[in-house]
Design a protein around this motif. Sequence first.
Motif, PDB file in Angstrom:
ATOM      1  N   SER A  83     -39.215 -39.838 -13.836  1.00 53.01           N
ATOM      2  CA  SER A  83     -39.922 -39.566 -12.495  1.00 53.01           C
ATOM      3  C   SER A  83     -38.236 -38.784 -11.452  1.00 53.01           C
ATOM      4  O   SER A  83     -37.333 -39.602 -12.193  1.00 53.01           O
ATOM      5  CB  SER A  83     -40.358 -40.488 -11.707  1.00 53.01           C
ATOM      6  N   THR A  84     -38.806 -37.643 -10.778  1.00 52.73           N
ATOM      7  CA  THR A  84     -37.499 -37.327 -10.488  1.00 52.73           C
ATOM      8  C   THR A  84     -37.537 -36.933  -9.230  1.00 52.73           C
ATOM      9  O   THR A  84     -38.717 -37.060  -8.467  1.00 52.73           O
ATOM     10  CB  THR A  84     -37.020 -35.435 -11.293  1.00 52.73           C
ATOM     11  N   TYR A  85     -36.531 -36.856  -8.601  1.00 50.69           N
ATOM     12  CA  TYR A  85     -36.870 -35.852  -7.353  1.00 50.69           C
ATOM     13  C   TYR A  85     -35.497 -35.574  -6.614  1.00 50.69           C
ATOM     14  O   TYR A  85     -34.409 -35.357  -7.340  1.00 50.69           O
ATOM     15  CB  TYR A  85     -36.349 -37.786  -6.364  1.00 50.69           C
ATOM     16  N   TYR A  86     -35.543 -34.530  -5.853  1.00 48.08           N
ATOM     17  CA  TYR A  86     -34.725 -33.386  -5.045  1.00 48.08           C
ATOM     18  C   TYR A  86     -34.396 -33.477  -4.109  1.00 48.08           C
ATOM     19  O   TYR A  86     -35.187 -33.777  -2.751  1.00 48.08           O
ATOM     20  CB  TYR A  86     -34.952 -32.054  -5.466  1.00 48.08           C
ATOM     21  N   ALA A  87     -32.870 -32.968  -3.156  1.00 45.79           N
ATOM     22  CA  ALA A  87     -32.947 -32.957  -1.566  1.00 45.79           C
ATOM     23  C   ALA A  87     -33.729 -32.125  -1.255  1.00 45.79           C
ATOM     24  O   ALA A  87     -34.361 -30.384  -2.582  1.00 45.79           O
ATOM     25  CB  ALA A  87     -31.594 -32.859  -1.393  1.00 45.79           C
ATOM     26  N   ASP A  88     -34.390 -31.534  -0.684  1.00 46.32           N
ATOM     27  CA  ASP A  88     -35.006 -30.060   0.096  1.00 46.32           C
ATOM     28  C   ASP A  88     -33.845 -28.865  -0.320  1.00 46.32           C
ATOM     29  O   ASP A  88     -34.340 -28.107  -0.450  1.00 46.32           O
ATOM     30  CB  ASP A  88     -35.463 -30.305   1.597  1.00 46.32           C
ATOM     31  N   SER A  89     -32.335 -29.065   0.113  1.00 45.61           N
ATOM     32  CA  SER A  89     -31.932 -27.777  -0.393  1.00 45.61           C
ATOM     33  C   SER A  89     -31.537 -27.663  -1.255  1.00 45.61           C
ATOM     34  O   SER A  89     -31.024 -26.332  -1.753  1.00 45.61           O
ATOM     35  CB  SER A  89     -30.485 -28.231   0.425  1.00 45.61           C
ATOM     36  N   VAL A  90     -32.152 -28.296  -2.147  1.00 43.70           N
ATOM     37  CA  VAL A  90     -31.834 -27.406  -3.757  1.00 43.70           C
ATOM     38  C   VAL A  90     -33.046 -27.567  -5.158  1.00 43.70           C
ATOM     39  O   VAL A  90     -33.029 -27.381  -6.152  1.00 43.70           O
ATOM     40  CB  VAL A  90     -31.090 -28.678  -4.951  1.00 43.70           C
ATOM     41  N   LYS A  91     -34.271 -28.320  -3.747  1.00 47.76           N
ATOM     42  CA  LYS A  91     -36.180 -27.680  -4.583  1.00 47.76           C
ATOM     43  C   LYS A  91     -35.725 -26.139  -5.017  1.00 47.76           C
ATOM     44  O   LYS A  91     -36.156 -25.485  -4.416  1.00 47.76           O
ATOM     45  CB  LYS A  91     -37.343 -28.061  -3.398  1.00 47.76           C
ATOM     46  N   GLY A  92     -36.851 -26.380  -6.283  1.00 44.57           N
ATOM     47  CA  GLY A  92     -37.162 -24.867  -6.495  1.00 44.57           C
ATOM     48  C   GLY A  92     -35.802 -23.540  -7.047  1.00 44.57           C
ATOM     49  O   GLY A  92     -35.838 -22.994  -8.089  1.00 44.57           O
ATOM     50  N   ARG A  93     -34.512 -24.768  -7.276  1.00 45.91           N
ATOM     51  CA  ARG A  93     -33.279 -23.991  -8.246  1.00 45.91           C
ATOM     52  C   ARG A  93     -32.722 -25.114  -8.662  1.00 45.91           C
ATOM     53  O   ARG A  93     -32.149 -24.678  -9.940  1.00 45.91           O
ATOM     54  CB  ARG A  93     -31.952 -23.979  -6.879  1.00 45.91           C
ATOM     55  N   PHE A  94     -32.507 -25.791  -8.751  1.00 42.73           N
ATOM     56  CA  PHE A  94     -32.445 -27.002  -9.172  1.00 42.73           C
ATOM     57  C   PHE A  94     -32.957 -28.428 -10.287  1.00 42.73           C
ATOM     58  O   PHE A  94     -33.935 -28.763  -9.212  1.00 42.73           O
ATOM     59  CB  PHE A  94     -31.353 -28.137  -8.768  1.00 42.73           C
ATOM     60  N   THR A  95     -32.554 -28.554 -11.688  1.00 43.84           N
ATOM     61  CA  THR A  95     -33.641 -29.070 -12.365  1.00 43.84           C
ATOM     62  C   THR A  95     -32.979 -30.597 -12.826  1.00 43.84           C
ATOM     63  O   THR A  95     -31.644 -30.325 -13.856  1.00 43.84           O
ATOM     64  CB  THR A  95     -34.343 -28.588 -13.187  1.00 43.84           C
ATOM     65  N   ILE A  96     -33.074 -31.701 -12.624  1.00 42.32           N
ATOM     66  CA  ILE A  96     -32.588 -32.851 -13.185  1.00 42.32           C
ATOM     67  C   ILE A  96     -33.278 -33.329 -14.667  1.00 42.32           C
ATOM     68  O   ILE A  96     -34.544 -32.912 -14.296  1.00 42.32           O
ATOM     69  CB  ILE A  96     -32.159 -33.418 -12.465  1.00 42.32           C
ATOM     70  N   SER A  97     -32.660 -33.308 -16.015  1.00 36.12           N
ATOM     71  CA  SER A  97     -33.440 -33.999 -16.598  1.00 36.12           C
ATOM     72  C   SER A  97     -32.363 -34.931 -17.845  1.00 36.12           C
ATOM     73  O   SER A  97     -31.789 -35.142 -17.450  1.00 36.12           O
ATOM     74  CB  SER A  97     -33.473 -32.618 -17.639  1.00 36.12           C
ATOM     75  N   ARG A  98     -32.663 -35.205 -18.805  1.00 35.76           N
ATOM     76  CA  ARG A  98     -32.458 -36.584 -19.337  1.00 35.76           C
ATOM     77  C   ARG A  98     -31.943 -36.480 -20.486  1.00 35.76           C
ATOM     78  O   ARG A  98     -33.787 -35.969 -21.605  1.00 35.76           O
ATOM     79  CB  ARG A  98     -32.820 -38.181 -18.658  1.00 35.76           C
ATOM     80  N   ASP A  99     -31.722 -37.011 -21.680  1.00 36.40           N
ATOM     81  CA  ASP A  99     -31.646 -36.715 -23.198  1.00 36.40           C
ATOM     82  C   ASP A  99     -30.934 -38.977 -23.322  1.00 36.40           C
ATOM     83  O   ASP A  99     -30.153 -38.685 -23.256  1.00 36.40           O
ATOM     84  CB  ASP A  99     -31.188 -35.997 -23.894  1.00 36.40           C
ATOM     85  N   ASN A 100     -32.127 -39.489 -23.611  1.00 34.36           N
ATOM     86  CA  ASN A 100     -32.044 -40.465 -23.496  1.00 34.36           C
ATOM     87  C   ASN A 100     -31.635 -41.446 -24.575  1.00 34.36           C
ATOM     88  O   ASN A 100     -30.396 -42.180 -24.517  1.00 34.36           O
ATOM     89  CB  ASN A 100     -32.830 -41.893 -23.078  1.00 34.36           C
ATOM     90  N   ALA A 101     -31.341 -40.413 -26.109  1.00 36.15           N
ATOM     91  CA  ALA A 101     -30.902 -40.695 -27.431  1.00 36.15           C
ATOM     92  C   ALA A 101     -29.037 -40.553 -26.927  1.00 36.15           C
ATOM     93  O   ALA A 101     -28.618 -40.848 -27.500  1.00 36.15           O
ATOM     94  CB  ALA A 101     -31.551 -39.747 -28.067  1.00 36.15           C
ATOM     95  N   LYS A 102     -28.816 -39.289 -26.223  1.00 36.04           N
ATOM     96  CA  LYS A 102     -27.739 -38.981 -25.905  1.00 36.04           C
ATOM     97  C   LYS A 102     -27.100 -40.024 -24.977  1.00 36.04           C
ATOM     98  O   LYS A 102     -25.570 -39.383 -24.445  1.00 36.04           O
ATOM     99  CB  LYS A 102     -27.643 -37.880 -25.903  1.00 36.04           C
ATOM    100  N   ASN A 103     -27.748 -40.863 -23.766  1.00 34.16           N
ATOM    101  CA  ASN A 103     -27.256 -41.621 -22.355  1.00 34.16           C
ATOM    102  C   ASN A 103     -26.546 -40.137 -21.641  1.00 34.16           C
ATOM    103  O   ASN A 103     -26.169 -40.486 -20.808  1.00 34.16           O
ATOM    104  CB  ASN A 103     -26.960 -41.839 -22.912  1.00 34.16           C
TER     105      ASN A 103
END
Length: 124
Positions: free
Chosen positions: A57-77
């Motif tokens: 699940s992801t959460y963004y500040a309004d100022s970066v929505k649509g421009r920034f993307t957060i993601s994760r690779d749990n195998a690589k921590n």
Amino acid sequence: QVQLVESGGGLVQAGGSLRLSCAASGRTSSAVVVGWFRRAPGKEREFVAAITRSSGSTYYADSVKGRFTISRDNAKNTVYLQMNSLKPEDTAVYYCASKGTLGSSSYIGSYGYWGQGTQVTVSS
């Protein structure tokens, strides 16, 4: 204890892209939520984005929505912050942080572990 190390910062022109990485080590199971924050010159640290490592699940500040993307690779921590369409006002030191509980993902005070930060400079 959780150790966090950011990388990927640099100098980029407006409209460009950068990808930041946050590598976690130590007791990574306690990093339930990982967030990105930034502090621009003369301003207080502010929330940018966060991700729940188990569900994605992801959460963004309004100022970066649509421009920034957060993601994760749990195998690589590792948690990433893909930043597109960068603006001069995105210039800041970017920090990743982790916390051991869900909820209040934008609240700085809820994060217990912090990285050293990486500089992002966007030229006009």
